[in-house]
Motif scaffolding. Structure first.
Motif, PDB file in Angstrom:
ATOM      1  N   LEU B  33      -0.868  -1.732  -1.396  1.00 13.57           N
ATOM      2  CA  LEU B  33      -0.984   0.124  -1.716  1.00 13.57           C
ATOM      3  C   LEU B  33      -2.087  -0.115  -1.555  1.00 13.57           C
ATOM      4  N   LEU B  34      -2.639  -0.236  -3.325  1.00 19.94           N
ATOM      5  CA  LEU B  34      -3.698   0.041  -3.595  1.00 19.94           C
ATOM      6  C   LEU B  34      -5.366  -0.313  -2.917  1.00 19.94           C
ATOM      7  N   PHE B  35      -5.403  -1.543  -2.814  1.00 20.11           N
ATOM      8  CA  PHE B  35      -6.111  -2.618  -2.721  1.00 20.11           C
ATOM      9  C   PHE B  35      -6.185  -2.879  -1.192  1.00 20.11           C
ATOM     10  N   ASP B  36      -5.789  -3.227  -0.470  1.00 26.80           N
ATOM     11  CA  ASP B  36      -5.678  -3.317   1.328  1.00 26.80           C
ATOM     12  C   ASP B  36      -6.193  -1.957   2.007  1.00 26.80           C
ATOM     13  N   GLY B  37      -7.218  -2.305   1.896  1.00 27.97           N
ATOM     14  CA  GLY B  37      -7.419  -0.621   2.964  1.00 27.97           C
ATOM     15  C   GLY B  37      -9.474  -0.411   2.215  1.00 27.97           C
ATOM     16  N   PRO B  38      -9.557   0.839   2.702  1.00 26.61           N
ATOM     17  CA  PRO B  38     -10.994   0.892   1.464  1.00 26.61           C
ATOM     18  C   PRO B  38     -10.864   1.689   0.058  1.00 26.61           C
ATOM     19  N   SER B  39     -11.597   1.905  -0.189  1.00 27.82           N
ATOM     20  CA  SER B  39     -11.006   1.772  -2.224  1.00 27.82           C
ATOM     21  C   SER B  39     -10.776   3.684  -1.766  1.00 27.82           C
ATOM     22  N   VAL B  47       0.001   7.883  -5.913  1.00 26.13           N
ATOM     23  CA  VAL B  47       0.912   6.423  -6.124  1.00 26.13           C
ATOM     24  C   VAL B  47       2.664   6.727  -5.875  1.00 26.13           C
ATOM     25  N   PHE B  48       2.641   6.955  -6.875  1.00 24.99           N
ATOM     26  CA  PHE B  48       4.336   7.337  -6.560  1.00 24.99           C
ATOM     27  C   PHE B  48       4.972   7.778  -4.803  1.00 24.99           C
ATOM     28  N   ALA B  54       5.929   3.926   1.635  1.00 23.62           N
ATOM     29  CA  ALA B  54       5.838   3.030   1.997  1.00 23.62           C
ATOM     30  C   ALA B  54       7.333   1.857   2.251  1.00 23.62           C
ATOM     31  N   GLY B  55       7.886   2.955   1.571  1.00 25.43           N
ATOM     32  CA  GLY B  55       9.599   1.987   1.361  1.00 25.43           C
ATOM     33  C   GLY B  55       9.114   1.036  -0.213  1.00 25.43           C
ATOM     34  N   VAL B  56       8.004   1.194  -0.780  1.00 27.37           N
ATOM     35  CA  VAL B  56       8.277   0.368  -2.157  1.00 27.37           C
ATOM     36  C   VAL B  56       9.124   0.881  -3.214  1.00 27.37           C
TER      37      VAL B  56
END
Lengths: 143, 143
Positions: B33-39, B47-48, B54-56
């Motif tokens: 979630l955090l690191f795929d894609g641009p910063s 994030v929650f 995202a179903g996590v």
DNA sequence: ATAGCTGCAAATGCTTTGCAAGGCC
DNA sequence: GGCCTTGCAAAGCATTTGCAGCTAT
């Protein structure tokens, strides 16, 4: 001795009035505690302890309220150095900070040690309000 | 795609292992979630919400714990922009920030816009760990 | 007199923690 | 299986707020 430049020579009471705050017993006491003497960095708890030691009768709630009023009045500056704890700097002039991670101590950075090069201008309808620079000092790791 | 430079080409699981974290379902999910894609810049609540969307399956407590672990592992950076709320930056490289006071938005400052001149030496047994620069952008309303 | 303070305690908001159940190696 | 993780709720902190009583003007 900090405080706004246009209040030089005024008594603490008069200076409070100048920034729009009624000079009450506790505000005067806290202002003297904070602004008489050299500038420094304190937390609400620090002020609470000092006030008690100095015989200024103030509750913690009033300390918090008063510090925020001083910040809003422009005679005190809030510094974010650690999550969950606010530091206040009695020097509101432009300058930056060293933060000692080890003991949570905040210190002024020597003037001129940090320089802002080309500041991109702010988007439509916005302006640069303040620039906070905090240089984190950590205990030299023993290898 | 952020993350440490020596983990290029590795899967998220392997990269977590490299920094010493056991690749569990939620850590993998959050890392992706955090690191795929641009910063980007997020809060724990962000994030929650994203994880839920995202179903996590992750609890808020685990979000906080995981974000801190990521910070300690050096793959995430904590940014102090507002008292009482922690921001996290998925880009751990040297750079500074713009903080939009109006809406609490954090943004990267253009590279090279801030320059550190003569950095004073660190006291005995201390070293400069990091330099945080936050340029506060306020609504250009009446002054 | 009256609008503005102060203090106490309760409330808030973010973050951490204790501990039982579950997952990774 | 053993040990690290997770999740929930409860605990922690720093800070703010509601409200009755007090104070500066």
């Amino acid at each position: 001795m900090p405080f706004t430049s246009d209040t030089v020579g005024l008594s603490t009471e008069e200076r409070l009035r100048v920034v729009g705050l009624r000079p009450t017993r506790q505000r005067i006491g806290l202002a003297r505690l904070l602004f008489d003497g050299p500038s420094r960095h304190v937390t609400a708890e620090d002020v609470f302890a000092e006030a008690a030691a100095a015989g200024v009768p103030v509750s913690l709630a009033t300390i918090y309220n008063t510090l925020r009023q001083f910040v809003d009045a422009g005679i005190l500056r809030e510094v974010l150095a650690e999550p969950g704890r606010a530091y206040f700097d009695t020097d509101v002039s432009d300058h930056h900070h060293f933060f000692h991670v080890r003991d949570g101590r905040l210190e002024d950075a020597p003037v001129g040690s940090v320089q802002i090069a080309a500041l991109p201008e702010a988007p439509e309808g916005a302006r640069i309000g303040r620039i906070d620079v905090i240089i984190r000092l950590e205990p030299a790791s023993d290898d």
